[in-house]
Structures are given as C-alpha cells and as structure tokens.
Motif scaffolding. Structure first.
Motif, PDB file in Angstrom:
ATOM      1  N   ALA A 227       0.650  -1.161  -0.002  1.00 35.92           N
ATOM      2  CA  ALA A 227       0.117  -0.035   0.166  1.00 35.92           C
ATOM      3  C   ALA A 227       0.936   1.252   0.127  1.00 35.92           C
ATOM      4  O   ALA A 227       0.599   2.316  -0.650  1.00 35.92           O
ATOM      5  N   TRP A 228       1.760   1.133   0.765  1.00 35.67           N
ATOM      6  CA  TRP A 228       2.852   2.282   0.630  1.00 35.67           C
ATOM      7  C   TRP A 228       3.586   2.661  -0.481  1.00 35.67           C
ATOM      8  O   TRP A 228       3.685   3.698  -1.128  1.00 35.67           O
ATOM      9  N   THR A 229       3.836   1.667  -1.284  1.00 33.68           N
ATOM     10  CA  THR A 229       4.326   1.755  -2.621  1.00 33.68           C
ATOM     11  C   THR A 229       3.526   2.467  -3.640  1.00 33.68           C
ATOM     12  O   THR A 229       3.810   3.265  -4.628  1.00 33.68           O
ATOM     13  N   LEU A 230       1.928   2.250  -3.194  1.00 31.12           N
ATOM     14  CA  LEU A 230       1.083   2.753  -4.141  1.00 31.12           C
ATOM     15  C   LEU A 230       0.723   4.396  -3.814  1.00 31.12           C
ATOM     16  O   LEU A 230       0.148   5.068  -4.485  1.00 31.12           O
ATOM     17  N   SER A 231       1.251   4.663  -2.451  1.00 35.55           N
ATOM     18  CA  SER A 231       0.951   6.033  -2.137  1.00 35.55           C
ATOM     19  C   SER A 231       1.831   7.116  -2.504  1.00 35.55           C
ATOM     20  O   SER A 231       2.031   8.193  -2.073  1.00 35.55           O
ATOM     21  N   VAL A 232       3.092   6.663  -3.308  1.00 42.24           N
ATOM     22  CA  VAL A 232       4.128   7.513  -3.624  1.00 42.24           C
ATOM     23  C   VAL A 232       3.724   7.996  -4.862  1.00 42.24           C
ATOM     24  O   VAL A 232       3.586   7.436  -5.879  1.00 42.24           O
ATOM     25  N   TYR A 233       3.730   9.419  -5.044  1.00 45.70           N
ATOM     26  CA  TYR A 233       3.521  10.200  -6.345  1.00 45.70           C
ATOM     27  C   TYR A 233       4.955  10.151  -7.426  1.00 45.70           C
ATOM     28  O   TYR A 233       5.695  10.163  -6.943  1.00 45.70           O
ATOM     29  N   GLU A 234       4.207  10.106  -8.605  1.00 49.38           N
ATOM     30  CA  GLU A 234       5.464  10.270  -9.648  1.00 49.38           C
ATOM     31  C   GLU A 234       5.990  11.889  -9.453  1.00 49.38           C
ATOM     32  O   GLU A 234       5.459  12.846  -8.799  1.00 49.38           O
ATOM     33  N   PRO A 235       7.184  11.894  -9.831  1.00 50.37           N
ATOM     34  CA  PRO A 235       8.047  11.001 -10.539  1.00 50.37           C
ATOM     35  C   PRO A 235       8.946   9.775  -9.613  1.00 50.37           C
ATOM     36  O   PRO A 235       9.672   9.171 -10.209  1.00 50.37           O
TER      37      PRO A 235
ATOM     38  N   ILE B  17       6.919   8.326  16.286  1.00 49.79           N
ATOM     39  CA  ILE B  17       8.123   8.422  15.475  1.00 49.79           C
ATOM     40  C   ILE B  17       8.184   7.325  14.593  1.00 49.79           C
ATOM     41  O   ILE B  17       9.272   7.291  13.693  1.00 49.79           O
ATOM     42  N   SER B  18       7.389   6.303  14.445  1.00 53.35           N
ATOM     43  CA  SER B  18       7.244   5.354  13.410  1.00 53.35           C
ATOM     44  C   SER B  18       6.941   5.797  12.025  1.00 53.35           C
ATOM     45  O   SER B  18       8.036   5.257  11.134  1.00 53.35           O
ATOM     46  N   GLY B  19       6.377   6.614  11.754  1.00 49.32           N
ATOM     47  CA  GLY B  19       6.287   7.180  10.439  1.00 49.32           C
ATOM     48  C   GLY B  19       7.427   7.881   9.887  1.00 49.32           C
ATOM     49  O   GLY B  19       7.955   7.948   8.673  1.00 49.32           O
ATOM     50  N   THR B  20       7.989   8.674  10.918  1.00 53.90           N
ATOM     51  CA  THR B  20       9.477   9.450  10.433  1.00 53.90           C
ATOM     52  C   THR B  20      10.289   8.448  10.310  1.00 53.90           C
ATOM     53  O   THR B  20      11.499   8.636   9.260  1.00 53.90           O
ATOM     54  N   ALA B  21      10.568   7.407  11.211  1.00 55.22           N
ATOM     55  CA  ALA B  21      11.505   6.213  10.878  1.00 55.22           C
ATOM     56  C   ALA B  21      11.381   5.699   9.637  1.00 55.22           C
ATOM     57  O   ALA B  21      12.482   5.243   8.978  1.00 55.22           O
ATOM     58  N   LYS B  22       9.938   5.221   9.016  1.00 51.96           N
ATOM     59  CA  LYS B  22       9.916   4.693   8.053  1.00 51.96           C
ATOM     60  C   LYS B  22      10.361   5.759   6.695  1.00 51.96           C
ATOM     61  O   LYS B  22      11.151   5.313   5.716  1.00 51.96           O
ATOM     62  N   ALA B  23       9.965   7.102   6.972  1.00 54.44           N
ATOM     63  CA  ALA B  23      10.436   7.920   5.689  1.00 54.44           C
ATOM     64  C   ALA B  23      12.345   8.173   5.609  1.00 54.44           C
ATOM     65  O   ALA B  23      12.729   8.247   4.800  1.00 54.44           O
ATOM     66  N   VAL B  24      12.739   7.960   6.878  1.00 56.70           N
ATOM     67  CA  VAL B  24      14.120   8.055   7.091  1.00 56.70           C
ATOM     68  C   VAL B  24      14.625   6.969   6.194  1.00 56.70           C
ATOM     69  O   VAL B  24      15.839   6.812   5.762  1.00 56.70           O
ATOM     70  N   ALA B  25      14.052   5.837   6.649  1.00 61.65           N
ATOM     71  CA  ALA B  25      14.707   4.422   6.281  1.00 61.65           C
ATOM     72  C   ALA B  25      14.692   4.574   4.340  1.00 61.65           C
ATOM     73  O   ALA B  25      15.545   3.619   3.938  1.00 61.65           O
ATOM     74  N   VAL B  26      13.779   5.099   3.724  1.00 64.39           N
ATOM     75  CA  VAL B  26      14.005   5.230   2.481  1.00 64.39           C
ATOM     76  C   VAL B  26      14.557   6.453   1.828  1.00 64.39           C
ATOM     77  O   VAL B  26      14.319   6.753   0.663  1.00 64.39           O
TER      78      VAL B  26
ATOM     79  N   GLY C 170       8.844  10.865   1.185  1.00 67.79           N
ATOM     80  CA  GLY C 170       8.563   9.602   2.260  1.00 67.79           C
ATOM     81  C   GLY C 170       7.708  10.266   3.326  1.00 67.79           C
ATOM     82  O   GLY C 170       6.634   9.099   3.425  1.00 67.79           O
ATOM     83  N   LEU C 171       7.637  11.150   3.953  1.00 65.60           N
ATOM     84  CA  LEU C 171       6.719  11.572   5.048  1.00 65.60           C
ATOM     85  C   LEU C 171       5.325  11.687   4.221  1.00 65.60           C
ATOM     86  O   LEU C 171       4.406  11.165   4.909  1.00 65.60           O
ATOM     87  N   SER C 172       5.207  12.379   3.219  1.00 66.75           N
ATOM     88  CA  SER C 172       3.855  12.525   2.686  1.00 66.75           C
ATOM     89  C   SER C 172       3.317  11.140   2.011  1.00 66.75           C
ATOM     90  O   SER C 172       2.142  10.989   2.362  1.00 66.75           O
ATOM     91  N   SER C 173       4.037  10.266   1.425  1.00 61.69           N
ATOM     92  CA  SER C 173       3.425   9.041   1.374  1.00 61.69           C
ATOM     93  C   SER C 173       3.200   8.004   2.271  1.00 61.69           C
ATOM     94  O   SER C 173       1.829   7.375   2.478  1.00 61.69           O
TER      95      SER C 173
ATOM     96  N   ASN D 169      -1.104   5.867   5.835  1.00 60.78           N
ATOM     97  CA  ASN D 169      -1.665   5.961   7.427  1.00 60.78           C
ATOM     98  C   ASN D 169      -3.036   6.239   7.319  1.00 60.78           C
ATOM     99  O   ASN D 169      -4.015   5.697   8.138  1.00 60.78           O
ATOM    100  N   LEU D 170      -3.536   7.234   6.416  1.00 58.86           N
ATOM    101  CA  LEU D 170      -4.702   7.892   6.434  1.00 58.86           C
ATOM    102  C   LEU D 170      -5.710   6.722   5.800  1.00 58.86           C
ATOM    103  O   LEU D 170      -6.727   6.389   6.503  1.00 58.86           O
ATOM    104  N   PHE D 171      -5.287   6.085   4.850  1.00 60.21           N
ATOM    105  CA  PHE D 171      -6.389   4.974   4.283  1.00 60.21           C
ATOM    106  C   PHE D 171      -6.203   3.827   5.279  1.00 60.21           C
ATOM    107  O   PHE D 171      -7.379   3.115   5.773  1.00 60.21           O
ATOM    108  N   TYR D 172      -5.104   3.479   5.825  1.00 57.27           N
ATOM    109  CA  TYR D 172      -5.018   2.400   6.807  1.00 57.27           C
ATOM    110  C   TYR D 172      -5.983   2.682   8.046  1.00 57.27           C
ATOM    111  O   TYR D 172      -6.621   2.007   8.589  1.00 57.27           O
TER     112      TYR D 172
END
Length: 213
Positions: free
Chosen positions: A81-89, A117-126, A135-138, A143-146
């Motif tokens: 689901a996260w991969t689908l939430s990343v906008y182009e390009p 801090i889990s969301g921030t950690a995810k964005a930092v990891a990628v 990363g943070l916006s995606s 998280n919104l859809f979840y």
C-alpha cells in the motif's frame, strides 16, 4: 601544478566530508542497533522467558506460526500500500518499503508512544530512494487509508458484538454512539481524500498572509 592542486582540493574535501558523514552514520546505526537489542532483551527479561514459552505452548507452535504468518502478511500488505501512495516521478519498490515498515513496527511496539516516530522512521529508512518530504507524505497517505480501513473493521466488529451478546441498555447506547462517531469520521476522511481538502496547509497559508509565524 599549483593550479591543478587548487582545482582538485575542493573535490578531495568533498570526498573526505562524505566519508566522515558516512562513518558517523555507521556509528549511529551501530549504537541504535545495540540499543534496540538491549531494549528487546530487557522486555524479554521483564516478561520472563518461561512465561513466553508457556504462552506459545498454550496456543501451540502451529498456532504461533499462523499468528506470525498473519502478522507478516499484514506488514507486506502495508508495504505494498505504501508503494502505491508514492506520487510520480518518485517510486518505491516492495524491497524498499518492507524493511522500513518492519523498522517502524518495531519502534511502535517497543518504545512508549513509538507510534509518533514510526512514520518518521519509515521515511528516514527510504531517504536514499526518495526525498524525505516525499517519504513523509507517502507514509501519511498510507496511514490515512489504514486508519479508514481500521475504523470500518472496528465498526463492523462492534456491530457484530451487539448482535451476539445481550448487553445492558447503557452499554448498547454507548456502543451505538461510538459507532455513529466512527462512521462520521470515516465519511469525513473519505471526503478529505476525494475532495482534496487541505486544512493544515490552508491554515498555515492563512497565518502566513497575516504575517504570523
């Protein structure tokens, strides 16, 4: 010769600064890894290895394996689901999001208020794949859809609970009120997504136009 040395010096300085930066990141990663292992060991020690083994035996090793499989599937679904939430390009693959989601889940489970801090950690990891803001916006979109799906799941469970058990009238009224609130926020969330309402950014823009902050 002096001119070449002067031209090459900035490059050498840049490479040396990058090397120092990478070494610092490696040291920080080692420190956090050791701290994470120590924290996990403390939690296991505080609960007790025997208590954990008794709990596993009570549900059976097969049941425990099924629980782990379901949990892993949940992580995989959230990663997809996260991969689908990343906008182009920009783009993220499952091999990028899966380790990041595992890191975020670990922080959320082990650290008090780790969900903050889990969301921030995810964005930092990628951060090497996409910019931090992307990363943070995606992550926020996922998280919104979840949250919307979780709200629907809780509402359906509460409704089945009402139909299955005979509860006092006060409990029934309370659950109906909570169900109404859950459905209200679910519909409100869907309107936010599909109508593209930007409350936070518009409020910040309103403050900016008036010279505040």
């Amino acid at each position: 010769m002096n001119i070449e040395t002067k031209v090459q010096n900035p490059k050498l300085k840049t490479q040396s600064s990058k090397g120092k930066h990478l070494n610092r990141l490696k040291i920080i990663a080692v420190i956090f890894t050791i701290a994470g292992i120590a924290l996990f060991s403390y939690f296991v020690y505080s609960v007790g290895v025997s208590e954990i083994l008794i709990g596993i035996v009570n549900i059976g090793f097969g049941g425990f394996a099924v629980i782990l499989l379901i949990y892993f599937l949940r992580i995989c679904v959230r990663s997809i689901a996260w991969t689908l939430s990343v906008y182009e390009p920009y783009k993220l693959e499952l091999r990028d999001t899966l380790p990041a989601v595992i890191i975020g889940e670990a922080l959320s489970s082990l650290i008090p208020l780790g969900i903050l801090i889990s969301g921030t950690a995810k964005a930092v990891a990628v951060r090497k794949k996409v910019p931090l803001v992307v990363g943070l916006s995606s992550v926020a979109t996922e998280n919104l859809f979840y949250s919307l799906i979780t709200g629907i799941f809780i509402a359906v469970g509460a409704f089945i609970f009402l139909l299955t058990f005979n509860l006092p009238d006060a409990w029934v009224l309370t659950i109906y009120v909570l169900l109404f609130l859950v459905f209200f926020f679910i519909l409100f969330g869907f309107f936010i997504v599909f109508r593209q309402w930007h409350f936070a950014s518009e409020f910040c823009e309103w403050l900016y136009e008036r010279g505040i902050a």
